[in-house]
Design an enzyme around this catalytic site. Structure first.
Site, PDB file in Angstrom:
ATOM      1  N   GLU A 121       0.671  -1.183   0.013  1.00 23.54           N
ATOM      2  CA  GLU A 121       0.079   0.014  -0.169  1.00 23.54           C
ATOM      3  C   GLU A 121       1.063   1.108   0.055  1.00 23.54           C
ATOM      4  O   GLU A 121       0.516   2.213  -0.759  1.00 23.54           O
ATOM      5  CB  GLU A 121      -0.838  -0.121   1.307  1.00 23.54           C
ATOM      6  CG  GLU A 121      -2.000  -1.071   1.037  1.00 23.54           C
ATOM      7  CD  GLU A 121      -1.430  -2.739   1.380  1.00 23.54           C
ATOM      8  OE1 GLU A 121      -1.938  -3.458   1.046  1.00 23.54           O
ATOM      9  OE2 GLU A 121      -0.171  -2.527   2.081  1.00 23.54           O
ATOM     10  N   HIS A 156       9.949  14.979  10.034  1.00 25.67           N
ATOM     11  CA  HIS A 156      11.179  15.004   9.307  1.00 25.67           C
ATOM     12  C   HIS A 156      11.088  14.707   7.997  1.00 25.67           C
ATOM     13  O   HIS A 156      11.627  15.394   6.798  1.00 25.67           O
ATOM     14  CB  HIS A 156      12.059  13.787   9.763  1.00 25.67           C
ATOM     15  CG  HIS A 156      12.858  14.004  11.018  1.00 25.67           C
ATOM     16  ND1 HIS A 156      13.939  13.202  11.711  1.00 25.67           N
ATOM     17  CD2 HIS A 156      12.615  15.027  11.950  1.00 25.67           C
ATOM     18  CE1 HIS A 156      14.143  13.694  12.567  1.00 25.67           C
ATOM     19  NE2 HIS A 156      13.442  14.715  13.173  1.00 25.67           N
TER      20      HIS A 156
END
Length: 165
Positions: A72, A99
């Site tokens: 996925e 991040h």
């Protein structure tokens, strides 16, 4: 926030749970399927649509769910402008946003409890991108590569260690 969601048969139970939970949390949810259990369904059908939904809906985020979350995530990352992260802990959920400015989270419906995955998704949705220069720089390198196919230049320290082939 609008949340685009897609899964396969292995993620259908979690997806159904998340539809109500996300709405209860105040999110607008766009369900890209599946809508019935079919053990032979193919995750790209639904996960590509969820990722396309995010790509075409600035400010939205996405959730893709399967057995492991790996396929996925890969499917979602085929969509231009998508940064999908496979999340398996609170820390990876946080870092995916802080991040990497990930805009799609992928989780494995067979890897964790519904409670754990719901918590990961909640963390992901609430965590902002840090905007730190090093993270912005890295994301710009990826975006440039996706648009042009040109690799980022090697730093000076790495140039002398290449192969002489």
């Amino acid at each position: 926030m609008r949340v685009h969601i897609g899964s396969d048969h292995a993620g259908l139970e979690l997806k159904e749970h998340l539809l109500g939970w996300l709405r209860d949390e105040g999110h607008a949810v766009v369900d890209h399927g599946p809508f019935v259990y079919d053990p032979q369904d193919d995750y790209p059908v639904f996960c590509l649509r969820a990722a396309e939904g995010v790509a075409g809906d600035p400010g939205s985020l996405g959730v893709v769910i399967g057995g492991s979350g790996n396929g996925e995530q890969i499917a979602a990352n085929y969509v231009k402008g998508i940064r999908a992260a496979l999340v398996w802990s609170d820390e990876t959920a946080t870092l995916a946003r802080e991040h990497n400015d990930a805009n799609v989270i992928s989780v494995g419906g067979r890897m964790h409890t519904v409670e754990e995955m719901t918590r990961f998704i909640g963390i992901f949705l609430k965590t902002p991108f840090s905007g730190e220069e090093r993270h912005v720089r890295r994301l710009a390198q990826l975006a440039h590569f996706q648009q042009t196919g040109e690799l980022p230049p090697l730093p000076e320290s790495a140039q002398s260690h290449g192969s002489d082939a």
